[in-house]
Design an enzyme around this catalytic site. Structure first.
Site, mmCIF file in Angstrom:
data_model
loop_
_atom_site.group_PDB
_atom_site.id
_atom_site.type_symbol
_atom_site.label_atom_id
_atom_site.label_comp_id
_atom_site.label_asym_id
_atom_site.label_seq_id
_atom_site.Cartn_x
_atom_site.Cartn_y
_atom_site.Cartn_z
ATOM 1 N N LYS A 296 0.805 -1.221 0.000
ATOM 2 C CA LYS A 296 0.000 0.000 0.000
ATOM 3 C C LYS A 296 0.838 1.271 0.000
ATOM 4 C CE LYS A 296 -4.093 -1.762 -0.204
ATOM 5 N NZ LYS A 296 -5.037 -1.459 -1.284
ATOM 6 N N SER B 294 -3.130 -12.434 4.105
ATOM 7 C CA SER B 294 -3.569 -12.413 2.704
ATOM 8 C C SER B 294 -2.534 -13.126 1.831
ATOM 9 C CB SER B 294 -3.776 -10.982 2.218
ATOM 10 O OG SER B 294 -2.556 -10.280 2.247
HETATM 11 C C1 LIG Z 1 -3.024 -6.889 2.927
HETATM 12 C C2 LIG Z 1 -3.396 -6.581 1.511
HETATM 13 N N1 LIG Z 1 -3.983 -5.459 1.188
HETATM 14 C C3 LIG Z 1 -4.338 -5.226 -0.107
HETATM 15 C C4 LIG Z 1 -4.090 -6.104 -1.118
HETATM 16 C C5 LIG Z 1 -4.539 -5.890 -2.512
HETATM 17 O O1 LIG Z 1 -4.648 -4.648 -2.742
HETATM 18 P P1 LIG Z 1 -5.595 -3.921 -3.715
HETATM 19 O O2 LIG Z 1 -6.587 -4.847 -4.338
HETATM 20 O O3 LIG Z 1 -6.265 -2.937 -2.851
HETATM 21 O O4 LIG Z 1 -4.668 -3.320 -4.683
HETATM 22 C C6 LIG Z 1 -3.467 -7.208 -0.816
HETATM 23 C C7 LIG Z 1 -3.160 -8.126 -1.841
HETATM 24 O O5 LIG Z 1 -3.225 -8.888 -2.521
HETATM 25 C C8 LIG Z 1 -3.148 -7.461 0.513
HETATM 26 O O6 LIG Z 1 -2.609 -8.577 0.842
#
Ligand SMILES: Cc1ncc(COP(=O)(O)O)c(C=O)c1O
Length: 321
Positions: A37, A267
């Site tokens: 992020k 995740s």
């Molecule tokens: C903790 C976490 N946040 C966000 C995401 C994905 O982010 P976004 O779909 O918001 O780009 C992931 C990933 O795959 C993630 O593991």
């Protein structure tokens, strides 16, 4: 710090059954604020400064599962913008503690309500942004999020594999990563498979598979899975989708640490489990890339805590994968 965002390393996993494939993992946990992020937060703030949505001293508000808030907190603090984050109450203590010590105003809201409910974290943040005239980063619809991954994550994957990437396995929180990196990769080689790794209970994988009329469930993995399709998520890019149970996700998160010494969040367990299923289904050798999305230090009280796992019936045996 801003110059250290991105250009994360790509590592081959050797201690899992990847069938005839080579499985590489991009260490997004190595970003200076511990997650993928950082890319999103930097891109959103830069774009808002450029188009005049942000000016010195203006407040920012974000609805976040934690990681975006932490990245925004660091970047906003450097640049002098006060930050409020709205966080659903299932998020780990470590993330909330970190936001607090970074001087963020943290508003905790309910995890058990869905879109349209005034206490749902996105609706809540939007309301406060209007009432208090704050810049709402809106990572779910702000195209600077997609742009971050189209400009950085996608090109890095292409360059680091020297164009030899056959599949990219990724989750969807907002869809920024999947849409941005997926679009870049498909433009360079339309045969690259974009593979969705989704927590069981999320509506995204069922939607990709054409299963309609499903009700969203709940899941303990943080950061990915949705009960709606975010504006930033282009489902048409997805070639395959896997639904992964919490049990499987937590076991793979722990195995990633015990076997490869990669301490990543839950995740990443979803992504690893899906990537392994995809690899094992292949009959031709392929190079498959996935992500370690955030650092496991943010989950020491959960995925790496025996009592917590026991309480949630997730202890399992991490070597029976
Ligand atoms: C903790 C976490 N946040 C966000 C995401 C994905 O982010 P976004 O779909 O918001 O780009 C992931 C990933 O795959 C993630 O593991």
């Amino acid at each position: 710090m801003l110059d250290l965002i991105g250009n994360t390393p790509l590592l081959q996993l050797h201690r899992f059954d990847t069938g005839c494939c080579r499985l590489l993992i991009k260490l997004e946990c190595n970003n200076p604020n511990g997650s993928i992020k950082d890319r999103t937060a930097l891109s959103i703030i830069n774009a808002a400064e450029k188009n005049g949505d942000l000016c010195p001293g203006k407040g920012i508000i974000e609805a976040t599962a934690g990681n975006t808030g932490i990245s925004l907190a660091a970047i906003a603090r450097m640049k002098g913008y006060p930050l409020t984050t709205v966080v659903p109450d299932k998020m780990s203590r470590e993330k909330i503690d970190l936001l607090n010590i970074m001087g963020v105003h943290v508003v905790i809201t309910r995890s058990d309500v869905s879109r349209g409910h005034p206490d749902y974290y996105l609706d809540f943040a939007e309301t406060i942004s209007r009432e208090k005239d704050l810049f709402y980063t809106n990572q779910f619809a702000n195209t600077a999020n997609i742009d971050a991954h189209y400009r950085t994550t996608g090109p890095e994957l292409w360059q680091q594999t020297e164009g030899q990437i056959d599949a990219f396995v990724c989750g969807v929180g907002t869809g920024g990563t999947l849409t941005g990196a997926g679009r870049y990769l498909k433009e360079h080689n339309p045969d690259i498979d974009i593979v969705l790794a989704d927590p069981e209970g999320s509506l995204l994988a069922p939607k990709v598979k054409g299963q309609s009329g499903m009700e969203a469930g709940s899941w303990l993995v943080e950061g990915i899975g949705e009960d709606f399709v975010p504006d930033n998520c282009d489902l048409s890019l997805i070639d395959h989708a896997f639904s992964i149970t919490d049990q499987d996700a937590f076991q793979h998160t722990r195995a990633l640490f015990s076997r490869e010494l990669i301490l990543a969040g839950t995740s990443s367990g979803v992504l690893l489990a899906a990537a392994l299923q995809y690899c094992q289904q292949q009959t031709q050798p392929k190079t498959v890339v996935t992500l370690a999305c955030d650092t496991g230090y943010r989950y020491l009280s959960k995925a790496f805590n025996a009592d917590w796992l026991e309480q949630h019936h997730l202890a399992g045996d991490c070597e029976t994968l």
